[in-house]
Scaffold this motif. Structure first.
Motif, PDB file in Angstrom:
ATOM      1  N   ILE A 182       0.868  -1.167   0.000  1.00 13.52           N
ATOM      2  CA  ILE A 182       0.000   0.000   0.000  1.00 13.52           C
ATOM      3  C   ILE A 182       0.906   1.217   0.000  1.00 13.52           C
ATOM      4  O   ILE A 182       1.923   1.252   0.689  1.00 13.52           O
ATOM      5  CB  ILE A 182      -0.966   0.017   1.212  1.00 13.52           C
ATOM      6  N   SER A 183       0.547   2.210  -0.825  1.00 12.60           N
ATOM      7  CA  SER A 183       1.367   3.421  -0.891  1.00 12.60           C
ATOM      8  C   SER A 183       0.590   4.603  -0.332  1.00 12.60           C
ATOM      9  O   SER A 183      -0.610   4.747  -0.555  1.00 12.60           O
ATOM     10  CB  SER A 183       1.829   3.705  -2.321  1.00 12.60           C
ATOM     11  N   CYS A 184       1.295   5.429   0.398  1.00 13.24           N
ATOM     12  CA  CYS A 184       0.713   6.643   0.946  1.00 13.24           C
ATOM     13  C   CYS A 184       0.329   7.556  -0.220  1.00 13.24           C
ATOM     14  O   CYS A 184       1.140   7.771  -1.130  1.00 13.24           O
ATOM     15  CB  CYS A 184       1.726   7.336   1.851  1.00 13.24           C
ATOM     16  N   PRO A 185      -0.887   8.102  -0.222  1.00 13.34           N
ATOM     17  CA  PRO A 185      -1.291   8.960  -1.343  1.00 13.34           C
ATOM     18  C   PRO A 185      -0.588  10.316  -1.365  1.00 13.34           C
ATOM     19  O   PRO A 185      -0.658  11.025  -2.354  1.00 13.34           O
ATOM     20  CB  PRO A 185      -2.799   9.125  -1.131  1.00 13.34           C
ATOM     21  N   TRP A 186       0.122  10.660  -0.327  1.00 14.03           N
ATOM     22  CA  TRP A 186       0.745  11.981  -0.227  1.00 14.03           C
ATOM     23  C   TRP A 186       2.185  11.992  -0.732  1.00 14.03           C
ATOM     24  O   TRP A 186       2.535  12.812  -1.567  1.00 14.03           O
ATOM     25  CB  TRP A 186       0.679  12.479   1.219  1.00 14.03           C
ATOM     26  N   HIS A 187       3.025  11.117  -0.198  1.00 13.05           N
ATOM     27  CA  HIS A 187       4.442  11.115  -0.583  1.00 13.05           C
ATOM     28  C   HIS A 187       4.885   9.766  -1.151  1.00 13.05           C
ATOM     29  O   HIS A 187       6.067   9.539  -1.357  1.00 13.05           O
ATOM     30  CB  HIS A 187       5.322  11.527   0.602  1.00 13.05           C
ATOM     31  N   ARG A 188       3.905   8.880  -1.344  1.00  3.42           N
ATOM     32  CA  ARG A 188       4.086   7.587  -2.020  1.00  3.42           C
ATOM     33  C   ARG A 188       5.041   6.621  -1.328  1.00  3.42           C
ATOM     34  O   ARG A 188       5.616   5.751  -1.978  1.00  3.42           O
ATOM     35  CB  ARG A 188       4.459   7.795  -3.477  1.00  3.42           C
ATOM     36  N   SER A 189       5.211   6.776  -0.024  1.00  5.38           N
ATOM     37  CA  SER A 189       5.939   5.740   0.711  1.00  5.38           C
ATOM     38  C   SER A 189       5.142   4.455   0.566  1.00  5.38           C
ATOM     39  O   SER A 189       3.913   4.470   0.585  1.00  5.38           O
ATOM     40  CB  SER A 189       6.066   6.113   2.193  1.00  5.38           C
ATOM     41  N   GLU A 190       5.847   3.329   0.405  1.00  2.48           N
ATOM     42  CA  GLU A 190       5.189   2.045   0.201  1.00  2.48           C
ATOM     43  C   GLU A 190       5.492   1.111   1.359  1.00  2.48           C
ATOM     44  O   GLU A 190       6.625   1.049   1.835  1.00  2.48           O
ATOM     45  CB  GLU A 190       5.659   1.395  -1.095  1.00  2.48           C
ATOM     46  N   PHE A 191       4.443   0.361   1.769  1.00  2.00           N
ATOM     47  CA  PHE A 191       4.544  -0.561   2.891  1.00  2.00           C
ATOM     48  C   PHE A 191       3.950  -1.911   2.510  1.00  2.00           C
ATOM     49  O   PHE A 191       2.934  -1.973   1.824  1.00  2.00           O
ATOM     50  CB  PHE A 191       3.790  -0.006   4.102  1.00  2.00           C
ATOM     51  N   ASP A 192       4.568  -2.969   2.985  1.00  2.00           N
ATOM     52  CA  ASP A 192       4.059  -4.316   2.761  1.00  2.00           C
ATOM     53  C   ASP A 192       2.816  -4.515   3.628  1.00  2.00           C
ATOM     54  O   ASP A 192       2.860  -4.276   4.836  1.00  2.00           O
ATOM     55  CB  ASP A 192       5.144  -5.331   3.138  1.00  2.00           C
ATOM     56  N   LEU A 193       1.709  -4.937   3.017  1.00  2.00           N
ATOM     57  CA  LEU A 193       0.479  -5.148   3.777  1.00  2.00           C
ATOM     58  C   LEU A 193       0.589  -6.314   4.762  1.00  2.00           C
ATOM     59  O   LEU A 193      -0.122  -6.350   5.755  1.00  2.00           O
ATOM     60  CB  LEU A 193      -0.701  -5.404   2.831  1.00  2.00           C
ATOM     61  N   ALA A 194       1.462  -7.258   4.499  1.00  2.00           N
ATOM     62  CA  ALA A 194       1.582  -8.432   5.367  1.00  2.00           C
ATOM     63  C   ALA A 194       2.292  -8.117   6.679  1.00  2.00           C
ATOM     64  O   ALA A 194       1.877  -8.575   7.739  1.00  2.00           O
ATOM     65  CB  ALA A 194       2.308  -9.558   4.636  1.00  2.00           C
ATOM     66  N   ASP A 195       3.342  -7.304   6.614  1.00  2.00           N
ATOM     67  CA  ASP A 195       4.118  -7.061   7.837  1.00  2.00           C
ATOM     68  C   ASP A 195       4.413  -5.581   8.110  1.00  2.00           C
ATOM     69  O   ASP A 195       5.041  -5.254   9.105  1.00  2.00           O
ATOM     70  CB  ASP A 195       5.422  -7.856   7.818  1.00  2.00           C
ATOM     71  N   GLY A 196       3.976  -4.685   7.232  1.00  3.69           N
ATOM     72  CA  GLY A 196       4.156  -3.253   7.442  1.00  3.69           C
ATOM     73  C   GLY A 196       5.529  -2.716   7.112  1.00  3.69           C
ATOM     74  O   GLY A 196       5.790  -1.520   7.275  1.00  3.69           O
ATOM     75  N   SER A 197       6.437  -3.580   6.632  1.00  3.68           N
ATOM     76  CA  SER A 197       7.802  -3.127   6.364  1.00  3.68           C
ATOM     77  C   SER A 197       7.836  -2.103   5.221  1.00  3.68           C
ATOM     78  O   SER A 197       7.005  -2.119   4.318  1.00  3.68           O
ATOM     79  CB  SER A 197       8.708  -4.315   6.032  1.00  3.68           C
ATOM     80  N   VAL A 198       8.798  -1.206   5.307  1.00  2.83           N
ATOM     81  CA  VAL A 198       8.967  -0.146   4.312  1.00  2.83           C
ATOM     82  C   VAL A 198       9.552  -0.732   3.035  1.00  2.83           C
ATOM     83  O   VAL A 198      10.591  -1.391   3.060  1.00  2.83           O
ATOM     84  CB  VAL A 198       9.903   0.961   4.847  1.00  2.83           C
ATOM     85  N   LYS A 199       8.905  -0.476   1.917  1.00  2.00           N
ATOM     86  CA  LYS A 199       9.407  -0.887   0.601  1.00  2.00           C
ATOM     87  C   LYS A 199      10.033   0.300  -0.125  1.00  2.00           C
ATOM     88  O   LYS A 199      10.940   0.137  -0.926  1.00  2.00           O
ATOM     89  CB  LYS A 199       8.290  -1.501  -0.250  1.00  2.00           C
ATOM     90  N   SER A 200       9.523   1.493   0.160  1.00  3.95           N
ATOM     91  CA  SER A 200      10.045   2.727  -0.441  1.00  3.95           C
ATOM     92  C   SER A 200       9.673   3.865   0.509  1.00  3.95           C
ATOM     93  O   SER A 200       8.547   3.924   0.988  1.00  3.95           O
ATOM     94  CB  SER A 200       9.411   2.940  -1.816  1.00  3.95           C
ATOM     95  N   TRP A 201      10.624   4.754   0.793  1.00  2.00           N
ATOM     96  CA  TRP A 201      10.381   5.833   1.744  1.00  2.00           C
ATOM     97  C   TRP A 201      10.388   7.180   1.050  1.00  2.00           C
ATOM     98  O   TRP A 201      11.423   7.633   0.575  1.00  2.00           O
ATOM     99  CB  TRP A 201      11.426   5.798   2.858  1.00  2.00           C
ATOM    100  N   CYS A 202       9.237   7.791   0.961  1.00  2.00           N
ATOM    101  CA  CYS A 202       9.048   9.170   0.490  1.00  2.00           C
ATOM    102  C   CYS A 202       9.724   9.489  -0.844  1.00  2.00           C
ATOM    103  O   CYS A 202      10.538  10.411  -0.918  1.00  2.00           O
ATOM    104  CB  CYS A 202       9.506  10.131   1.570  1.00  2.00           C
ATOM    105  N   PRO A 203       9.357   8.790  -1.924  1.00  2.00           N
ATOM    106  CA  PRO A 203       9.967   9.097  -3.213  1.00  2.00           C
ATOM    107  C   PRO A 203       9.308  10.257  -3.971  1.00  2.00           C
ATOM    108  O   PRO A 203       9.744  10.608  -5.063  1.00  2.00           O
ATOM    109  CB  PRO A 203       9.757   7.792  -3.988  1.00  2.00           C
ATOM    110  N   PHE A 204       8.270  10.859  -3.405  1.00  2.00           N
ATOM    111  CA  PHE A 204       7.509  11.877  -4.126  1.00  2.00           C
ATOM    112  C   PHE A 204       7.362  13.113  -3.252  1.00  2.00           C
ATOM    113  O   PHE A 204       7.228  12.997  -2.033  1.00  2.00           O
ATOM    114  CB  PHE A 204       6.122  11.309  -4.481  1.00  2.00           C
ATOM    115  N   PRO A 205       7.324  14.277  -3.824  1.00  2.00           N
ATOM    116  CA  PRO A 205       7.524  14.606  -5.230  1.00  2.00           C
ATOM    117  C   PRO A 205       8.990  14.500  -5.642  1.00  2.00           C
ATOM    118  O   PRO A 205       9.870  14.504  -4.785  1.00  2.00           O
ATOM    119  CB  PRO A 205       7.026  16.049  -5.338  1.00  2.00           C
ATOM    120  N   PRO A 206       9.213  14.396  -6.944  1.00  2.00           N
ATOM    121  CA  PRO A 206      10.591  14.262  -7.423  1.00  2.00           C
ATOM    122  C   PRO A 206      11.489  15.364  -6.840  1.00  2.00           C
ATOM    123  O   PRO A 206      11.057  16.482  -6.646  1.00  2.00           O
ATOM    124  CB  PRO A 206      10.459  14.420  -8.936  1.00  2.00           C
TER     125      PRO A 206
END
Length: 116
Positions: free
Chosen positions: A61-85
């Protein structure tokens, strides 16, 4: 474990989501691809709502604001604040990487139960 009634299973149809308050926590319940997930309803980055976050086929699931991504199974960070460029990397430093809170769910007697 403290299993708490969150919502009638019929009230969370396929592909839907709903925010509920349980044990002083605001949780986002999602019914995605036949699985029911319960996660914190706010992003751990800047405490903004996750309700409109995009769920991808790989179970994030990605945050609609800064697009940080988290694994729905365990909540781990997949990507931290890649937006805006360009600015995203600076915004990402406002808060160190934190996992999204996730909570076990089950359906029992027509009710969605969450372990909070």
């Amino acid at each position: 474990m403290v299993w708490t009634k969150a919502l009638a299973a019929d009230d969370l149809g396929a592909g839907t989501r709903q925010v509920v308050k349980l044990s002083e926590r605001s949780l986002l319940l999602l019914n995605e691809s036949g699985n029911i997930y319960a996660v914190d309803s706010i992003c751990p980055h800047m405490k903004l709502p996750m309700k409109k976050g995009k769920v991808s086929a790989d179970g994030t699931i990605s945050c609609p604001w800064h697009r940080s991504e988290f694994d729905l199974a365990d909540g781990s960070v997949k990507s931290w604040c890649p937006f805006p460029p360009v600015v995203g990397s600076v915004l990402g430093k406002i808060s160190s990487e934190k996992n999204l809170g996730v909570f076990p769910t089950r359906v029992e007697g027509g009710q969605i139960m969450v372990d909070v």
